[in-house]
Design a protein around this motif. Structure first.
Motif, PDB file in Angstrom:
ATOM      1  N   ALA A  23      15.384   5.370   4.046  1.00 22.11           N
ATOM      2  CA  ALA A  23      16.196   6.624   2.934  1.00 22.11           C
ATOM      3  C   ALA A  23      17.460   6.437   3.734  1.00 22.11           C
ATOM      4  CB  ALA A  23      16.062   7.505   2.607  1.00 22.11           C
ATOM      5  N   ALA A  24      17.210   7.087   5.094  1.00 21.68           N
ATOM      6  CA  ALA A  24      18.635   7.091   5.836  1.00 21.68           C
ATOM      7  C   ALA A  24      19.202   5.367   6.327  1.00 21.68           C
ATOM      8  CB  ALA A  24      17.933   7.487   7.649  1.00 21.68           C
ATOM      9  N   ILE A  25      18.157   4.388   6.253  1.00 14.60           N
ATOM     10  CA  ILE A  25      18.879   2.926   6.713  1.00 14.60           C
ATOM     11  C   ILE A  25      19.974   2.782   5.068  1.00 14.60           C
ATOM     12  CG2 ILE A  25      18.166   0.330   6.396  1.00 14.60           C
ATOM     13  CD1 ILE A  25      15.636   1.499   7.794  1.00 14.60           C
ATOM     14  N   GLU A  36      21.101  -1.404  -1.822  1.00 16.10           N
ATOM     15  CA  GLU A  36      20.017  -0.915  -1.093  1.00 16.10           C
ATOM     16  C   GLU A  36      18.728  -1.651  -0.680  1.00 16.10           C
ATOM     17  OE1 GLU A  36      19.477   2.612  -3.242  1.00 16.10           O
ATOM     18  OE2 GLU A  36      20.704   3.714  -1.550  1.00 16.10           O
ATOM     19  N   LEU A  37      17.814  -1.583   0.120  1.00 16.18           N
ATOM     20  CA  LEU A  37      16.282  -2.171   0.003  1.00 16.18           C
ATOM     21  C   LEU A  37      15.323  -1.358  -1.044  1.00 16.18           C
ATOM     22  CD1 LEU A  37      16.443  -2.661   4.299  1.00 16.18           C
ATOM     23  CD2 LEU A  37      16.812  -4.401   1.888  1.00 16.18           C
ATOM     24  N   ARG A  38      15.086  -2.401  -1.571  1.00 16.14           N
ATOM     25  CA  ARG A  38      13.554  -1.696  -1.743  1.00 16.14           C
ATOM     26  C   ARG A  38      12.752  -2.012  -1.856  1.00 16.14           C
ATOM     27  NH1 ARG A  38      13.892  -5.840  -4.814  1.00 16.14           N
ATOM     28  NH2 ARG A  38      12.071  -6.750  -4.459  1.00 16.14           N
ATOM     29  N   ARG A  39      12.019  -0.723  -1.266  1.00 16.75           N
ATOM     30  CA  ARG A  39      10.650  -0.666  -1.004  1.00 16.75           C
ATOM     31  C   ARG A  39       9.549  -1.428  -1.290  1.00 16.75           C
ATOM     32  NH1 ARG A  39       5.796   1.793  -0.910  1.00 16.75           N
ATOM     33  NH2 ARG A  39       5.512   2.995  -2.896  1.00 16.75           N
ATOM     34  N   SER A  40       8.735  -1.469  -0.692  1.00 14.10           N
ATOM     35  CA  SER A  40       7.776  -3.015  -0.630  1.00 14.10           C
ATOM     36  C   SER A  40       6.469  -2.743  -0.324  1.00 14.10           C
ATOM     37  CB  SER A  40       8.067  -4.513  -0.095  1.00 14.10           C
ATOM     38  OG  SER A  40       7.222  -4.989  -0.355  1.00 14.10           O
ATOM     39  N   ASP A  41       5.365  -2.360  -1.074  1.00 14.30           N
ATOM     40  CA  ASP A  41       3.739  -1.890  -0.723  1.00 14.30           C
ATOM     41  C   ASP A  41       3.514  -3.252   0.117  1.00 14.30           C
ATOM     42  OD1 ASP A  41       3.925   0.693  -2.163  1.00 14.30           O
ATOM     43  OD2 ASP A  41       2.730  -1.045  -4.356  1.00 14.30           O
ATOM     44  N   LYS A  42       4.033  -4.449   0.501  1.00 14.38           N
ATOM     45  CA  LYS A  42       3.204  -5.080   1.238  1.00 14.38           C
ATOM     46  C   LYS A  42       3.923  -4.747   2.586  1.00 14.38           C
ATOM     47  CE  LYS A  42       3.216  -9.887  -0.232  1.00 14.38           C
ATOM     48  NZ  LYS A  42       3.295 -11.067  -0.439  1.00 14.38           N
ATOM     49  N   LEU A  43       5.527  -4.896   2.783  1.00 19.54           N
ATOM     50  CA  LEU A  43       6.180  -4.938   3.702  1.00 19.54           C
ATOM     51  C   LEU A  43       5.724  -3.256   4.531  1.00 19.54           C
ATOM     52  CD1 LEU A  43       9.055  -6.479   2.826  1.00 19.54           C
ATOM     53  CD2 LEU A  43       7.829  -7.522   4.520  1.00 19.54           C
ATOM     54  N   PRO A  88      14.261  10.954  10.994  1.00 14.46           N
ATOM     55  CA  PRO A  88      14.788   9.561  11.370  1.00 14.46           C
ATOM     56  C   PRO A  88      16.091   9.059  11.765  1.00 14.46           C
ATOM     57  CG  PRO A  88      13.494  10.634   9.276  1.00 14.46           C
ATOM     58  CD  PRO A  88      13.408  11.518  11.079  1.00 14.46           C
ATOM     59  N   ASP A  89      17.227  10.247  10.997  1.00 12.36           N
ATOM     60  CA  ASP A  89      18.315  10.174  11.741  1.00 12.36           C
ATOM     61  C   ASP A  89      18.468   9.734  13.104  1.00 12.36           C
ATOM     62  OD1 ASP A  89      19.736  10.825   9.446  1.00 12.36           O
ATOM     63  OD2 ASP A  89      19.551  12.456   9.516  1.00 12.36           O
ATOM     64  N   ALA A  90      17.766  10.139  14.375  1.00 15.72           N
ATOM     65  CA  ALA A  90      17.817  10.087  15.544  1.00 15.72           C
ATOM     66  C   ALA A  90      16.888   8.378  15.193  1.00 15.72           C
ATOM     67  CB  ALA A  90      17.070  10.221  16.706  1.00 15.72           C
ATOM     68  N   GLN A  91      16.387   7.832  14.883  1.00 14.73           N
ATOM     69  CA  GLN A  91      15.796   6.620  14.628  1.00 14.73           C
ATOM     70  C   GLN A  91      16.422   5.506  14.816  1.00 14.73           C
ATOM     71  OE1 GLN A  91      12.595   4.877  16.042  1.00 14.73           O
ATOM     72  NE2 GLN A  91      14.089   3.888  15.873  1.00 14.73           N
ATOM     73  N   LEU A  92      18.046   6.019  12.892  1.00 14.33           N
ATOM     74  CA  LEU A  92      18.424   4.669  12.478  1.00 14.33           C
ATOM     75  C   LEU A  92      19.794   4.679  14.143  1.00 14.33           C
ATOM     76  CD1 LEU A  92      19.268   3.963  10.436  1.00 14.33           C
ATOM     77  CD2 LEU A  92      20.757   5.341   9.452  1.00 14.33           C
ATOM     78  N   ALA A 108      22.553  -8.372   5.054  1.00 13.32           N
ATOM     79  CA  ALA A 108      23.419  -9.223   4.036  1.00 13.32           C
ATOM     80  C   ALA A 108      22.339  -9.563   2.773  1.00 13.32           C
ATOM     81  CB  ALA A 108      24.453  -9.618   3.605  1.00 13.32           C
ATOM     82  N   ARG A 109      21.208  -9.754   3.469  1.00 10.31           N
ATOM     83  CA  ARG A 109      20.355 -11.249   2.365  1.00 10.31           C
ATOM     84  C   ARG A 109      18.958 -10.545   2.439  1.00 10.31           C
ATOM     85  NH1 ARG A 109      19.920 -15.642   7.465  1.00 10.31           N
ATOM     86  NH2 ARG A 109      19.494 -13.622   8.797  1.00 10.31           N
ATOM     87  N   ILE A 110      18.535 -10.159   3.357  1.00 10.70           N
ATOM     88  CA  ILE A 110      17.362  -8.850   3.207  1.00 10.70           C
ATOM     89  C   ILE A 110      17.820  -7.682   1.642  1.00 10.70           C
ATOM     90  CG2 ILE A 110      16.281  -9.295   5.366  1.00 10.70           C
ATOM     91  CD1 ILE A 110      17.625  -6.319   5.598  1.00 10.70           C
ATOM     92  N   THR A 111      16.623  -7.204   0.890  1.00 10.84           N
ATOM     93  CA  THR A 111      16.535  -7.413  -0.023  1.00 10.84           C
ATOM     94  C   THR A 111      15.434  -6.186  -0.286  1.00 10.84           C
ATOM     95  OG1 THR A 111      15.304  -8.793  -1.326  1.00 10.84           O
ATOM     96  CG2 THR A 111      17.585  -9.420  -1.508  1.00 10.84           C
ATOM     97  N   GLN A 112      14.244  -6.130   0.340  1.00  9.64           N
ATOM     98  CA  GLN A 112      13.086  -5.661   0.547  1.00  9.64           C
ATOM     99  C   GLN A 112      13.254  -4.723   1.517  1.00  9.64           C
ATOM    100  OE1 GLN A 112       9.601  -7.180  -1.754  1.00  9.64           O
ATOM    101  NE2 GLN A 112      10.927  -9.657  -0.594  1.00  9.64           N
ATOM    102  N   ALA A 113      11.933  -3.702   1.918  1.00  9.39           N
ATOM    103  CA  ALA A 113      11.756  -3.456   2.986  1.00  9.39           C
ATOM    104  C   ALA A 113      10.926  -2.586   3.369  1.00  9.39           C
ATOM    105  CB  ALA A 113      12.858  -2.141   3.747  1.00  9.39           C
TER     106      ALA A 113
END
Length: 128
Positions: A23-25, A36-43, A88-92, A108-113
């Motif tokens: 969420a912070a990212i 925003e990046l979509r959350r991916s179960d695989k990733l 999480p904010d400190a990590q970011l 900008a190329r990434i879409t899922q995380a």
């Protein structure tokens, strides 16, 4: 409390931390005009396994990134790892302060995380 209950609470805390990192990212990406990046179960699984491996080895590493990238099934993947950030904010902000890690966050190329956390070790992996 039983050991199984302790493990369930630990897994829930790690999941909450990981969700807050993503969420912070995403908030940071939106501030920079990126989607925003979509959350991916695989990733998430790949990130979680890597965080557990780092925790077991007691060291940060990108060891096995090529294999994680191949398992992701994407032509483009980036990865950030971190350790020992209380929030999480400190990590970011640790990643933002590093030019190469910041470039991964703002790719900008990434879409899922996926994000995984184990014993203070965090893995962020994102792909196109």
């Amino acid at each position: 409390m039983t050991q199984a209950a302790d493990q369930d609470l630990s897994a829930a805390a790690a999941g909450a931390y990981s969700a807050r990192v993503l969420a912070a990212i995403n908030a940071y990406r939106l501030e920079h005009g990126l989607r925003e990046l979509r959350r991916s179960d695989k990733l998430d699984v790949l990130a979680d396994r890597h965080s557990r491996n780092m925790a077991q080895a007691n060291r940060l590493s990108h060891e096995g990134f090529r294999e994680r990238h191949a398992r992701a099934g994407s032509p483009i993947c980036v990865e950030n790892v971190g350790w020992n950030y209380d929030t999480p904010d400190a990590q970011l902000h640790g990643w933002i302060d590093s030019p190469s890690h910041n470039a991964n966050l703002l790719d900008a190329r990434i879409t899922q995380a996926g994000v995984g956390e184990a014993s203070g070790y965090v893995t962020f992996i994102a792909c196109a």
